[in-house]
Design a protein around this motif. Structure first.
Motif, PDB file in Angstrom:
ATOM      1  N   UNK A 142       0.853  -1.183   0.000  1.00  0.00           N
ATOM      2  CA  UNK A 142       0.000   0.000   0.000  1.00  0.00           C
ATOM      3  C   UNK A 142       0.887   1.229   0.000  1.00  0.00           C
ATOM      4  N   UNK A 143       0.294   2.309  -0.412  1.00  0.00           N
ATOM      5  CA  UNK A 143       1.036   3.553  -0.503  1.00  0.00           C
ATOM      6  C   UNK A 143       0.090   4.698  -0.145  1.00  0.00           C
ATOM      7  N   UNK A 144       0.573   5.623   0.659  1.00  0.00           N
ATOM      8  CA  UNK A 144      -0.180   6.816   1.009  1.00  0.00           C
ATOM      9  C   UNK A 144       0.236   7.917   0.040  1.00  0.00           C
ATOM     10  N   UNK A 145      -0.736   8.533  -0.599  1.00  0.00           N
ATOM     11  CA  UNK A 145      -0.456   9.624  -1.534  1.00  0.00           C
ATOM     12  C   UNK A 145      -0.916  10.910  -0.872  1.00  0.00           C
ATOM     13  N   UNK A 146      -0.008  11.821  -0.667  1.00  0.00           N
ATOM     14  CA  UNK A 146      -0.304  13.100  -0.034  1.00  0.00           C
ATOM     15  C   UNK A 146      -0.255  14.208  -1.074  1.00  0.00           C
ATOM     16  N   UNK A 147      -0.867  15.344  -0.772  1.00  0.00           N
ATOM     17  CA  UNK A 147      -0.816  16.461  -1.716  1.00  0.00           C
ATOM     18  C   UNK A 147       0.622  16.935  -1.912  1.00  0.00           C
ATOM     19  N   UNK A 148       1.505  16.663  -0.954  1.00  0.00           N
ATOM     20  CA  UNK A 148       2.913  17.042  -1.111  1.00  0.00           C
ATOM     21  C   UNK A 148       3.634  16.145  -2.116  1.00  0.00           C
ATOM     22  N   UNK A 149       2.980  15.069  -2.562  1.00  0.00           N
ATOM     23  CA  UNK A 149       3.569  14.172  -3.557  1.00  0.00           C
ATOM     24  C   UNK A 149       3.312  14.629  -4.991  1.00  0.00           C
ATOM     25  N   UNK A 150       2.499  15.670  -5.169  1.00  0.00           N
ATOM     26  CA  UNK A 150       2.193  16.157  -6.513  1.00  0.00           C
ATOM     27  C   UNK A 150       3.484  16.605  -7.197  1.00  0.00           C
ATOM     28  N   UNK A 151       3.646  16.176  -8.436  1.00  0.00           N
ATOM     29  CA  UNK A 151       4.832  16.536  -9.202  1.00  0.00           C
ATOM     30  C   UNK A 151       6.030  15.650  -8.928  1.00  0.00           C
ATOM     31  N   UNK A 152       5.796  14.521  -8.271  1.00  0.00           N
ATOM     32  CA  UNK A 152       6.891  13.615  -7.926  1.00  0.00           C
ATOM     33  C   UNK A 152       6.503  12.185  -8.263  1.00  0.00           C
ATOM     34  N   UNK A 153       7.524  11.342  -8.362  1.00  0.00           N
ATOM     35  CA  UNK A 153       7.276   9.907  -8.440  1.00  0.00           C
ATOM     36  C   UNK A 153       7.035   9.401  -7.026  1.00  0.00           C
ATOM     37  N   UNK A 154       5.995   8.625  -6.850  1.00  0.00           N
ATOM     38  CA  UNK A 154       5.727   7.965  -5.580  1.00  0.00           C
ATOM     39  C   UNK A 154       6.122   6.508  -5.766  1.00  0.00           C
ATOM     40  N   UNK A 155       6.990   6.039  -4.922  1.00  0.00           N
ATOM     41  CA  UNK A 155       7.573   4.716  -5.097  1.00  0.00           C
ATOM     42  C   UNK A 155       7.272   3.827  -3.910  1.00  0.00           C
ATOM     43  N   UNK A 156       6.950   2.589  -4.218  1.00  0.00           N
ATOM     44  CA  UNK A 156       6.751   1.575  -3.190  1.00  0.00           C
ATOM     45  C   UNK A 156       7.790   0.487  -3.414  1.00  0.00           C
ATOM     46  N   UNK A 157       8.590   0.224  -2.398  1.00  0.00           N
ATOM     47  CA  UNK A 157       9.560  -0.861  -2.468  1.00  0.00           C
ATOM     48  C   UNK A 157       8.895  -2.119  -1.941  1.00  0.00           C
ATOM     49  N   UNK A 158       9.090  -3.185  -2.649  1.00  0.00           N
ATOM     50  CA  UNK A 158       8.318  -4.403  -2.442  1.00  0.00           C
ATOM     51  C   UNK A 158       8.561  -5.111  -1.127  1.00  0.00           C
ATOM     52  N   UNK A 159       7.599  -5.968  -0.838  1.00  0.00           N
ATOM     53  CA  UNK A 159       7.742  -6.932   0.243  1.00  0.00           C
ATOM     54  C   UNK A 159       7.976  -8.305  -0.399  1.00  0.00           C
ATOM     55  N   UNK A 160       8.162  -9.321   0.420  1.00  0.00           N
ATOM     56  CA  UNK A 160       8.446 -10.674  -0.094  1.00  0.00           C
ATOM     57  C   UNK A 160       7.305 -11.204  -0.958  1.00  0.00           C
ATOM     58  N   UNK A 161       6.068 -10.835  -0.648  1.00  0.00           N
ATOM     59  CA  UNK A 161       4.924 -11.315  -1.433  1.00  0.00           C
ATOM     60  C   UNK A 161       4.962 -10.774  -2.858  1.00  0.00           C
ATOM     61  N   UNK A 162       5.298  -9.494  -3.009  1.00  0.00           N
ATOM     62  CA  UNK A 162       5.363  -8.887  -4.342  1.00  0.00           C
ATOM     63  C   UNK A 162       6.502  -9.521  -5.143  1.00  0.00           C
ATOM     64  N   UNK A 163       7.637  -9.743  -4.508  1.00  0.00           N
ATOM     65  CA  UNK A 163       8.758 -10.404  -5.176  1.00  0.00           C
ATOM     66  C   UNK A 163       8.338 -11.790  -5.663  1.00  0.00           C
ATOM     67  N   UNK A 164       7.634 -12.543  -4.814  1.00  0.00           N
ATOM     68  CA  UNK A 164       7.202 -13.899  -5.173  1.00  0.00           C
ATOM     69  C   UNK A 164       6.232 -13.867  -6.354  1.00  0.00           C
ATOM     70  N   UNK A 165       5.341 -12.891  -6.383  1.00  0.00           N
ATOM     71  CA  UNK A 165       4.385 -12.779  -7.490  1.00  0.00           C
ATOM     72  C   UNK A 165       5.120 -12.525  -8.802  1.00  0.00           C
ATOM     73  N   UNK A 166       6.046 -11.566  -8.813  1.00  0.00           N
ATOM     74  CA  UNK A 166       6.776 -11.254 -10.045  1.00  0.00           C
ATOM     75  C   UNK A 166       7.657 -12.430 -10.460  1.00  0.00           C
TER      76      UNK A 166
END
Length: 195
Positions: A142-166
């Motif tokens: 999950x990722x929280x998107x704040x108004x301060x994130x406008x104009x930026x890349x919002x990045x989520x670094x994976x957990x073990x479950x996401x790695x396993x899926x890919x």
């Protein structure tokens, strides 16, 4: 040595990127397919593929369903067999946001076609089992998107479950149905627009 390819940082029409460190290198994948599906009034049977920008709204009154969702599929077929994925990073460029929007992503469990998918259909003539997309119960992040994130890349670094899926997508391509980005909290006035 880790090599980072940054082409997704300069592409203007990119919807999202996935970074995969494999064999000491980092591979950047842009979506091979992406679209938005929406249950908003008059949009449940509309396909939104090809939009330059995509807006996803939160669910009404903290309800148990999303107003809109983003679907992404990444082509991993060019990776050689035996590749071992050590981490996955998911990134989107935030064009606009309102409120503090909370988004999660899960693996899609049904095939879909970006030029045909809607809130009710995975592809022409094939409805989702559950309107809004057939998804795994396992939350990949999950990722929280704040108004301060406008104009930026919002990045989520994976957990073990996401790695396993890919990794499973690489080892068994028939499982690669992509991911869905959705908001299950907040309200319809909380949203993000991304490219």
């Amino acid at each position: 040595t880790m090599t980072t390819m940054t082409k997704c940082l300069v592409a203007l029409s990119v919807s999202a990127c996935v970074w995969l460190p494999v064999h000491g290198d980092t591979l950047v994948l842009n979506p091979a397919a992406d679209t938005r599906i929406s249950q908003m009034t008059g949009e449940a049977d509309v396909n939104f593929e090809g939009q330059t920008s995509t807006t996803i709204h939160g669910s009404p009154s903290g309800g148990a369903y999303a107003m809109d969702s983003g679907l992404f599929k990444f082509d991993v077929s060019s990776l050689p067999s035996g590749v071992v994925v050590t981490s996955v990073t998911f990134s989107i460029y935030i064009e606009a946001a309102a409120g503090n929007a909370y988004f999660n992503f899960r693996e899609l469990t049904s095939d879909w076609v970006s030029a045909e998918a809607t809130w009710t259909l995975a592809k022409t003539g094939v409805p989702w089992t559950t309107a809004g997309g057939d998804v795994s119960a396992l939350q990949l992040g999950n990722v929280d998107i704040l108004t301060t994130d406008i104009g930026k890349y919002k990045t989520y670094t994976s957990n073990a479950d996401f790695v396993a899926v890919v990794q499973r997508w690489i080892d068994s391509p028939s499982y690669n149905r992509g991911i869905i980005l959705t908001s299950l909290f907040g309200n319809e006035y909380q949203f993000i627009t991304y490219t």
